[in-house]
Design an enzyme around this catalytic site. Structure first.
Site, PDB file in Angstrom:
ATOM      1  N   GLU A   1      43.721 -51.111  20.323  1.00  0.00           N
ATOM      2  CA  GLU A   1      44.657 -51.661  19.808  1.00  0.00           C
ATOM      3  C   GLU A   1      45.130 -50.013  18.813  1.00  0.00           C
ATOM      4  OE1 GLU A   1      46.692 -52.468  18.353  1.00  0.00           O
ATOM      5  OE2 GLU A   1      47.079 -55.092  19.057  1.00  0.00           O
TER       6      GLU A   1
ATOM      7  N   ASN B   1      51.874 -58.052  14.545  1.00  0.00           N
ATOM      8  CA  ASN B   1      52.254 -57.254  15.490  1.00  0.00           C
ATOM      9  C   ASN B   1      53.650 -56.196  15.028  1.00  0.00           C
ATOM     10  OD1 ASN B   1      49.919 -56.897  16.642  1.00  0.00           O
ATOM     11  ND2 ASN B   1      50.102 -58.690  18.239  1.00  0.00           N
TER      12      ASN B   1
ATOM     13  N   ASP C   1      53.170 -58.019  21.068  1.00  0.00           N
ATOM     14  CA  ASP C   1      52.138 -57.446  20.473  1.00  0.00           C
ATOM     15  C   ASP C   1      52.812 -56.172  19.777  1.00  0.00           C
ATOM     16  OD1 ASP C   1      49.089 -56.326  20.461  1.00  0.00           O
ATOM     17  OD2 ASP C   1      48.495 -57.863  21.518  1.00  0.00           O
TER      18      ASP C   1
END
Length: 279
Positions: free
Chosen positions: A14, A142, A192
Site C-alpha cells: 500500500e 481509499n 482502492d
C-alpha cells in the site's frame, strides 16, 4: 507493458510515495508492519511495532507516517521516530489506511476497521500541527488524492464502490458536501488507492480487477493499465519525468507468483510532484 519493480511479496502492499528530492519510491506492507523501498538497486525495509500504511515527505530525510494509533515523523537516516499526534489511539478496532499530502501542505489520512468493520473508519486532515476529523462512518477509506489546481479532493469508501469529489477552500479545507464522481457499482469494481495526473485525470487501482483505470476530470473512463497481480492496491507517479506509474499489490488470500509484488509501467502522461507536508 508492466514490469516488476520489486520482487518481494507484500501481504498488503500500500501507500506508494515517490520522494521528489530523493528520487526514490517508498511503500508499505501494512500487515507486516513495514516501510519498504529500493535504493541504488538494493531492497530496503524498516519494521515498526504497529500497522503503518501511508506517508508524505517533509524533508529529504524525513517522512510523516500514519500508523494504527498516531502520526509520527520518521528519519530515514537515523531510523528514529517522533510522535506528532495521536490518531484513534484509544480505538483498538481501527488502523490507518489510505493517505496523501495535499497541495496546501496538509496530510489527509483515512482509518478503517482492522477486520473492515462496517462504518468504523474516518478521514482526517493534519495541517500545521492540527489533526481534524473530516468524515466518519466509512468502512474502507481509499482513493484520497487531489486535483492539480488544488481546488478538488477525491476519496472513496471502497465498500460503496463509488469515488467521491469534494471542493476545497483556499486553505485546503472541504467546502460543501461530497458529490459522486465515479459510480463503479454497475461494473462491480472496487476502488482502492488513486492519484491524479498533471492533466487532472484520476488513476484508480481497482482491487480484484488486475488494473489501474484512468478517468477524465468529468469522471469518464478513458483507459486502463493491466497488471499480473489481481489485488492492485494503489498507484503513484514517479521517475525522472514523472511518467512512470508504480503500483502496489497484495498477496493476502492469494497464492499466485506475482501477487503482492510492486510493479511499474511507462505512460505518456506526466504525474504531479508529491506535495511537501508543512509541519
Amino acid at each position: 507493458m508492466t514490469t516488476i519493480f520489486d520482487e518481494r511479496q507484500c501481504k498488503l502492499g500500500e501507500g506508494p510515495l515517490w520522494h521528489p528530492e530523493r528520487q526514490q519510491l517508498f511503500w508499505f506492507d501494512v500487515l507486516n508492519k513495514k516501510l519498504m523501498s529500493r535504493e541504488n538497486g538494493t531492497a530496503k525495509s524498516w519494521e515498526f511495532d504497529e500497522y503503518v500504511s501511508a506517508a508524505g515527505w517533509v524533508s529529504k530525510t524525513e517522512l510523516l507516517i500514519a500508523s494504527a494509533s498516531k502520526l509520527f515523523l520518521f528519519n530515514l537516516d537515523t531510523k528514529t521516530s517522533m510522535k506528532l499526534c495521536d490518531m484513534e489511539a484509544d480505538n483498538r478496532v481501527t488502523r490507518s489506511n489510505d493517505g496523501r499530502a495535499d497541495p496546501k501542505g496538509g496530510f489527509w489520512i483515512g482509518t478503517m476497521g482492522i477486520e473492515a468493520e462496517a462504518g468504523a473508519g474516518s478521514i482526517y486532515r493534519f495541517y500545521k500541527g492540527e489533526l481534524r476529523k473530516l468524515f466518519s462512518g466509512i468502512t474502507i477509506t481509499n482513493a484520497i488524492c487531489f486535483a492539480p489546481d488544488g481546488n478538488k479532493a477525491y476519496f472513496s469508501d471502497t465498500d460503496t464502490q463509488n469515488i467521491q469529489q469534494l471542493m476545497l477552500d483556499d486553505q485546503g479545507w472541504p467546502t460543501g458536501t461530497p458529490k459522486l464522481f465515479v459510480d463503479l457499482t454497475g461494473d462491480n469494481l472496487n476502488p482502492d488507492g488513486a492519484v491524479v495526473d498533471s492533466e487532472g485525470y484520476l488513476w484508480n487501482a481497482q482491487w480484484g480487477a488486475n488494473r489501474v483505470a484512468r478517468y477524465s476530470p468529468e469522471g469518464q473512463f478513458v483507459e486502463e493499465i493491466s497488471f499480473p497481480a489481481k489485488q492492485i492496491s494503489c498507484p503513484a507517479f514517479g521517475g525522472a519525468e514523472l511518467q512512470t506509474l508504480f503500483a502496489t499489490s497484495a498477496a493476502v488470500d492469494l497464492s499466485g507468483v506475482d501477487e503482492g509484488k510492486t510493479f511499474f509501467a511507462q505512460t505518456g502522461t506526466r504525474g504531479q510532484l508529491e506535495h511537501r507536508i508543512i509541519l
